[in-house]
Structure formats: C-alpha cells, structure tokens
Design an enzyme around this catalytic site. Structure first.
Site, PDB file in Angstrom:
ATOM      1  N   HIS A   1       1.263  -1.159  -0.251  1.00 23.33           N
ATOM      2  CA  HIS A   1      -0.180   0.109   0.215  1.00 23.33           C
ATOM      3  C   HIS A   1       1.152   0.997  -0.130  1.00 23.33           C
ATOM      4  CE1 HIS A   1       0.312  -0.034   3.860  1.00 23.33           C
ATOM      5  NE2 HIS A   1       0.603   0.912   3.788  1.00 23.33           N
TER       6      HIS A   1
ATOM      7  N   ASP B   1       1.015  -7.578   2.364  1.00 25.65           N
ATOM      8  CA  ASP B   1       1.491  -6.090   1.896  1.00 25.65           C
ATOM      9  C   ASP B   1       2.755  -6.151   1.981  1.00 25.65           C
ATOM     10  OD1 ASP B   1       0.948  -3.536   2.011  1.00 25.65           O
ATOM     11  OD2 ASP B   1      -0.357  -3.265   3.658  1.00 25.65           O
TER      12      ASP B   1
ATOM     13  N   SER C   1       4.055   1.959   8.746  1.00 21.62           N
ATOM     14  CA  SER C   1       3.623   1.142   7.212  1.00 21.62           C
ATOM     15  C   SER C   1       4.986   1.101   6.778  1.00 21.62           C
ATOM     16  CB  SER C   1       2.805   1.619   6.480  1.00 21.62           C
ATOM     17  OG  SER C   1       1.391   1.224   6.880  1.00 21.62           O
TER      18      SER C   1
HETATM   19  N1  ARG Z   1      -4.425   0.614   7.823  1.00 23.48           N
HETATM   20  C1  ARG Z   1      -3.609   0.606   6.772  1.00 23.48           C
HETATM   21  C2  ARG Z   1      -2.667   2.013   6.754  1.00 23.48           C
HETATM   22  O1  ARG Z   1      -3.403   2.580   8.189  1.00 23.48           O
HETATM   23  C3  ARG Z   1      -3.145   0.308   5.618  1.00 23.48           C
HETATM   24  C4  ARG Z   1      -4.081   0.303   4.143  1.00 23.48           C
HETATM   25  C5  ARG Z   1      -4.034   0.826   3.116  1.00 23.48           C
HETATM   26  N2  ARG Z   1      -4.419  -0.463   2.814  1.00 23.48           N
HETATM   27  C6  ARG Z   1      -5.912  -0.599   2.250  1.00 23.48           C
HETATM   28  N3  ARG Z   1      -7.062  -1.277   2.292  1.00 23.48           N
HETATM   29  N4  ARG Z   1      -7.232   0.700   2.259  1.00 23.48           N
HETATM   30  O2  ARG Z   1      -1.518   2.411   6.738  1.00 23.48           O
HETATM   31  N1  GLU Z   2      -1.157   1.228   7.341  1.00 22.99           N
HETATM   32  C1  GLU Z   2      -0.950   2.737   8.041  1.00 22.99           C
HETATM   33  C2  GLU Z   2       0.709   3.633   8.068  1.00 22.99           C
HETATM   34  O1  GLU Z   2       0.193   3.317   6.423  1.00 22.99           O
HETATM   35  C3  GLU Z   2       0.152   1.830   9.581  1.00 22.99           C
HETATM   36  C4  GLU Z   2      -1.124   2.062  10.885  1.00 22.99           C
HETATM   37  C5  GLU Z   2      -1.138   2.504  11.609  1.00 22.99           C
HETATM   38  O2  GLU Z   2      -1.346   3.537  11.728  1.00 22.99           O
HETATM   39  O3  GLU Z   2      -0.818   2.255  12.425  1.00 22.99           O
HETATM   40  O4  GLU Z   2       1.342   3.573   8.108  1.00 22.99           O
END
Ligand code: ARG
Ligand code: GLU
Length: 734
Positions: free
Chosen positions: A93, A229, A661
């Site tokens: 991502h 990921d 991330s």
């Molecule tokens: N929750 C994770 C973050 O904050 C992954 C985001 C990307 N994945 C998604 N399915 N949108 O960045």
């Molecule tokens: N998916 C998040 C990022 O893009 C990390 C998850 C979080 O917020 O801890 O940094």
C-alpha cells in the site's frame, strides 16, 4: 489487565511495576538514557549504539523514510534496506501509487503483479524518494535560550524561527544533506534531524493485489489478517554513491548497512522492535479536545466518506476499468474512514473522556498546591474549555470544506490548472512553454484515472452535504444559483456546471491547453468549475481558515504550557513525545489479545487461513490459482514451519501509527522478522490513548514475503541478494 493476567496478578505485580507497558515511540538518541535497560530486560541482545551510532554503521542506517520529493520532511511510509545493493522493502500500500502509475489495461501490475527480472527492468518513479537519518541532536537550548522572559508570542515565535533557520543552515553548510528542526512535547523541546535523501528510487517488484491487498478494505485494520502487504524498490545513486536525480548513469546504492533476515519465526513473548517514521499522535490532548474529536469531527467525517465510498464502490463493482481507475482513491478514502470508526469505538470503550477528566482533576490538585504553579498553570484548563467551545463551529466547517468541496476531483484538478494564470504575455517565452508542457502532461495523468459518471455522482453528493449542513454565510458564491436560478435543486445546479465546464471532458481540455496563451485566461477563469474553485478558496481563506487558525494558535500556546505542566506533574514517569514524522523506536513483544468477552485471538495466521477465506465471488477474497497450488503441494521451500505450514502475519504490542507502514520489525538480534503494515481495529485509538491489553501492531511475516518472491513469483534472484539467518540456531544459511 485481562482476565488471564488477573490470575497471576499478585505474582506479576512486581514485574509490572518495574517494567513499563509497550507504550511509546522513543527517540534514538535517548535510548541509552531511558529505554535500553528495559529493552534488554525484555530480551533485546544488543546495545543502544547498535541501533543509533553516528560514527559507525548502525541499524538506523538500514531504515528509510519514504517521502514525496516535494515535501521531503513528511514521511508517508517507512522501509528497510535488505541487500548490499540498496534493495528496499516496504508495503504494497506504500508502493501502490507507483505500481498504479506504471499500470494500464495492457500492463495491469495492480492485478498481475510486477517483477523486474534484471536491474534493467526496474521502473523509475517521479517525485518519490527515500531518506536516511544520518544524525539527530537535541537543540532545545539553542532554540529557546534567547527568548526573554515574558516575551509576547510574536517575539517568541520570531526568535524560534530565526534560531531554527540558523541551526538548519549550519547543519547543511558545505554538504549535500537536508536538515529539519521540529518541535517536540508541543514546543517544550526541539530536535534537529539531518537526512540524506535519495531521489532515484525504482520499482523492483510487487505481488498481485490478490496477495498484496488480499482482504482489501474488508480486512483493513482487522485481525486475523492475511495480507501479503509488501513491495520492493531499489535505491540508485551516482558513481560516488551519493543522491542524484534519475539518470541512466546511476548505479545501485551501496548500502552502509542492510538488515539480515531471520527465518525461524516468532513465538509469543519474543522481543520485537519497530524502527521508522510514525506520523502523528495526540497522547496529551485535554478532555475538551477528545470530546470535539469523538463527538463532532469523527462523526461528520465518517458520514461524508460513507456516502462517497458507497457511490465509488457501486461503479467499481460494475466496471473493471472504473475499478482500476478508482482503486487507489477508494483505498485512501476507506482507510481513514474505517480508522475513525474504530478510534471512536476504542475511545468510548476506554471511557477516554473520563480518564482525561480525572487526570485533569489530579493536575488541578497539584497546581493548587503552590502559588508558583497557580500562576503558571492555573488558567490552562478553564481557557481550554472556552477556546474549544469557540473553535467547534470553525473546526467543523474546516472538516467539511476539506471532506466535501476540496475532495471533489474537479476542484482538485482546478487547483493544478491554476498554474495557467502564471502564463504571461511573451508568447514564446520558454518558461511559459515549460509550464504548459507540464500541465499538459499532468492533465493526461489526471484523465487516465478519471470517470465522468462516477465523479459527477460524488460531486453532487458532496455539494449536497456542504450546502445542507454548513451555514449559508460560508457558501461559495455560485451556490446562490441553487437558491435563485434552480429553485433549490442541487441536481440542476450540478447538471449546469457539468454541461458548461470544460474540465469534465478530456478532449476539450487537451485542445484548450495545446492552444493556450495568456489571452485565453478569461475563458479559463470563467469556467464554472474553476469559478467554483476560486470561490471555495476565497471562502476558505476569508472566513473558514482565519478563525480556525486563530483559535488553534491560542490552543497551541496553551498546549505548550499544559504539556510543560504535565511533564513536571508526572516527573516520576518517562513520557515520550508525540509522533511527528521523525525517526522513532517502539518495542514490545509478540502478543495476542482478547478483542471482546469470550473471544481470544492467536498471534499468528497461516496460508491455510487464506485458503479458508477464498471466495471467487468476492473481489477482496479471490486467491490466485498458483497460490492454491503451492498450498496444496506444501511447496513452501525452506520458508514454512516444519515444512507443513506457511506463516503469513503476526501481532505484537509495539506502539505504532500511520507512517510506520513498511517499518522493519526486528528480533532481539536486530534481524528482520517482518514488515509492519497495520494496527488492529480495537486498538486504533492508540493515537490518542494506548491500551496495553488491546493495542497491537500487525506485521507481515518475513517468511511469507520470501515465499512469495521465490516460489510464487519465481524471482529467486532477489532472495539471493539477501542474507538469511537462522536466529535461534545463530547460523547463516547457505
Ligand atoms: N490501514 C493501513 C494503514 O493505515 C493500511 C492501508 C492500506 N490498505 C487498504 N486496504 N486501504 O495505512
Ligand atoms: N497502515 C498504516 C500506515 O500506512 C500503519 C497502520 C497504523 O496506522 O498503525 O502507516
């Protein structure tokens, strides 16, 4: 404490009192002072210098921050160097934008994945780069010690800014490094970070979305998780191994330090640590701010995004082309949306408001114990209350204008096109032509991912929200057409704009740009969409931002004083500064959790779980045939557990946030065991309040990464670049 630990409550009381929970994101230069002992008690085998050392290569030299070159001190993700030739791992991502920008219907790398089989096939990217932290320094004294007592805010700010500029200039004088001084603890401390930023970063590999985004937005922020990921990049440098703009002459970066990879897996209670660039946390907010966030801001933002997502999703489900065009947009919108929902639930469950109020009560008692404290802090809480009350309508209007009008595709596009008004009279002027060429190419990029029908529906919904929920005095002027000309019909207004504007139409726009000269400026500024854009900017600049800014700066000033007071009041505790997109270390242990009554989650997931979720009917759960075959044949190479199972993800108790991330998750020897990519939904409130029982970071097991690269993608040459070790047996594998 969970029910499980209650049983041992008395026995472990002593341990809990001497060890902190895993809360905190710590500064590399203060590890020795505050953390290293505790880390070693938890199992860490190395020293603070092994993590951060400016004279010798240390672990920090294997960690990168991903940046857009246009804003080099904001790290949108983290990553790690895993080979002597500058191979970098991050999340799928995080690489999504790059992967998407190289994709088309013919080469759909999002769907099919991409693997460079040789260095020549690696793909260059515009505007993204990686930075290494070369040095960090406490500059609090230099920044603050010239401020006279009782200085006004203006004087204080101007001295601070001048000192910061001086420090940054000195740090970069005569070298090619970049320097940034940022405030910590709300401006009670200041630290300098010196970076080396590499600008030629090439895409090396990415699994298909059915692996890299498996579970999609359905599983996002959730455990149990099965998302592969990850994506891979390579840093390129000039012949001197220094940062350079993209050039064919550039060569793979010779890494100062790269991470070894431990492939013998994790067990509950193993030590883990995360290095990287967490973006923002707000651990020291007063109760009034928590109330505003949970009762006003989050509900409004959630409501708006729910609608946008509904509209986007139904078009994406109906048409594969729309799906490709809107995939990244939808993911971005859904991510924040789901997080806010989880955050609100978590803060409610923790009763964060009461906890904050209780702390404030204790604080007040402490303040009232001395006259000096009363003078310094006595006013803070009452002032907060008053300011937050005044701020509320302005904060809401600001959230609204960003989430609605500024989030429409064509107003965003208008913002880019604004550069047309820079084009001056001298028609052949080189600079003019350069501006135009850039716009023409940006415009092509914009339409590549644009679908008129989808955009128009969303535009209409977003205009409706703003029109209905926000006071008329804050409406852009064109909204008068809705009231007067169109008798209250927003649809008629939207039809009018979309029929009269050229922005929704690629051919019209392209032709207009190609024949553009300053004489056509009027035609541009009179376009109804562009007009709406300028009106929106005007309303924002004249009536929404200024009061918001005014109250916020008063609140920030108060916050500096409050946090100073909290630091004094809790001086027997070591507090960590809020995340601010600077290099941090978090540590904890591999751990499971109990999300709700009667439910207990295991800390590890396996490939068998992917096969269980397989459902060709649901886009997020389609498992590639090849992966199923590998599973059936137990063809896991040397990466599986006992050759029988293939681990995929695990949870641990490290305190992380957005920006982490792609961060490396390291074991007790500083070897890579996984890539951080998410938090659990029940723990998303950790940006405001951490709960050791509930907050977990979600990590992609490095063994699954190696398995996918080697067995699924057939890109063994990349694994061959890495150094794999068996940590528990402490030997290097052949
Ligand atoms: N929750 C994770 C973050 O904050 C992954 C985001 C990307 N994945 C998604 N399915 N949108 O960045
Ligand atoms: N998916 C998040 C990022 O893009 C990390 C998850 C979080 O917020 O801890 O940094």
């Amino acid at each position: 404490m969970t029910k499980k630990t209650l049983t041992f409550g008395l026995l472990i009381l002593f341990v809990i009192n001497t060890l902190h929970a895993s809360e905190g994101m710590w500064l590399p230069i203060l590890l020795k002072k505050y953390n290293i002992e505790e880390m070693q008690q938890k199992g860490f085998k190395l020293s603070a210098e092994d993590i951060y050392d400016i004279n010798n290569a240390s672990l920090k030299d294997a960690v990168v921050g991903f940046v857009r070159l246009s804003s080099p001190f904001h790290h949108f993700c983290s990553g790690e160097v895993i080979s002597p030739e500058g191979l970098v791992l991050t999340n799928h991502h995080c690489g999504y934008g790059a992967i998407q920008s190289h994709s088309s219907i013919e080469h759909d790398y999002l769907t099919d994945g991409f693997w460079a089989m040789s260095k020549e096939e690696e793909l260059a990217n515009e505007n993204i780069g990686v930075c290494f932290l070369r040095r960090m320094e406490d500059v609090t004294n230099e920044v603050l010690n010239k401020i006279p007592e009782n200085a006004t805010k203006e004087i204080r700010d101007s001295i601070i800014n001048a000192q910061i500029e001086k420090i940054e200039t000195e740090a970069t004088d005569g070298n090619e490094l970049s320097a940034k001084v940022k405030p910590f603890f709300s401006g009670n401390e200041y630290y300098l970070s010196v970076y080396e930023i590499f600008r030629d970063l090439r895409l090396v590999g990415a699994p298909p979305s059915a692996i890299g985004k498996f579970g999609g937005d359905t599983d996002n922020w959730m455990w149990p998780r099965h998302t592969g990921d990850f994506s891979m990049f390579r840093i390129y440098a000039n012949k001197e191994n220094k940062p350079a703009d993209y050039s064919e002459e550039n060569v793979p970066y010779k890494a100062k330090r790269f991470l070894e990879i431990a492939i013998d897996g994790v067990e509950k209670n193993d030590f883990t640590m995360v290095l990287g660039y967490p973006g923002t946390t707000e651990e020291y907010l007063p109760s009034f701010a928590v109330k505003l966030k949970t009762e006003v801001e989050n509900p409004a933002k959630i409501k708006i995004r729910t609608k946008t997502l509904e509209l986007m999703k139904s078009d994406m489900d109906a048409d594969a082309e729309v799906r490709i065009k809107y995939a990244a947009k939808a993911a971005g919108i859904a991510n924040g949306w789901k997080k806010w929902i989880g955050e609100n639930k978590g803060l409610k469950r923790l009763d964060a408001l009461t906890t904050k109020q209780e702390l404030e009560l204790e604080f007040t008692k402490w303040v009232n114990q001395s006259d000096d404290r009363k003078i310094e802090y006595g006013h803070v809480l009452a002032n907060y209350e008053e300011l937050y009350k005044k701020l509320e309508p302005h904060q809401l209007a600001l959230n609204y204008i960003y989430e609605t009008l500024f989030s429409t595709e064509l107003l965003k596009f208008s913002r880019k096109l604004q550069a047309l008004t820079d084009i001056t009279k001298g028609a052949n002027d080189e600079k003019n032509q350069e501006t135009l060429n850039k716009l023409i190419s940006n415009t092509k990029g914009f339409y590549k991912d644009y679908n008129l029908e989808t955009d128009k529906k969303i535009f209409s919904a977003l205009v409706t929200f703003y029109y209905t929920d926000i006071d008329k005095s804050l409406h852009p002027k064109s909204f008068q057409l809705i009231d007067k000309k169109f008798k209250g019909s927003i649809d008629a207004f939207v039809d009018y704009i979309y029929s009269k504007s050229m922005l929704p139409y690629p051919e019209k726009m392209q032709a207009f740009l190609e024949a553009y000269s300053y004489r056509k400026m009027k035609k541009f500024t009179n376009d109804p969409m562009v007009k709406l854009y300028y009106e929106t900017i005007n309303i924002y600049a004249s009536s929404i931002y200024p009061p918001y800014k005014q109250y916020h700066s008063e609140i920030n000033e108060l916050h500096r004083i409050y946090v100073k007071g909290l630091l004094e009041f809790q001086k027997d505790k070591v507090l960590f500064p809020d995340a601010n997109s600077t290099f941090r270390i978090a540590y904890g242990t591999i751990d499971d959790y109990e999300p709700r009554d009667g439910v207990s989650y295991f800390h590890q997931t396996y490939l068998s779980g992917i096969i269980e979720k397989d459902n060709p009917e649901i886009y997020d759960y389609r498992v590639p045939e090849k992966l199923k075959e590998l599973f059936t044949n137990k063809d896991f190479g040397s990466y599986g557990t006992d050759k029988k199972t293939m681990p995929v993800c695990f949870t641990a108790s490290n305190h992380t946030t957005g920006g982490n991330s792609g961060s490396p998750i390291l074991n007790e020897n500083g070897q890579l065991i996984g890539i951080n990519f998410d938090r659990n939904w029940e723990g998303t409130m950790s940006d405001v309040m951490y709960d050791p029982d509930m907050c977990r970071n979600i990590t992609l097991d490095i063994r699954y990464v190696l398995f996918i690269v080697d067995k699924f993608a057939g890109a063994k040459h990349l694994v061959d670049e890495m150094t794999l070790v068996n940590a528990k047996q402490k030997r290097q594998l052949p």
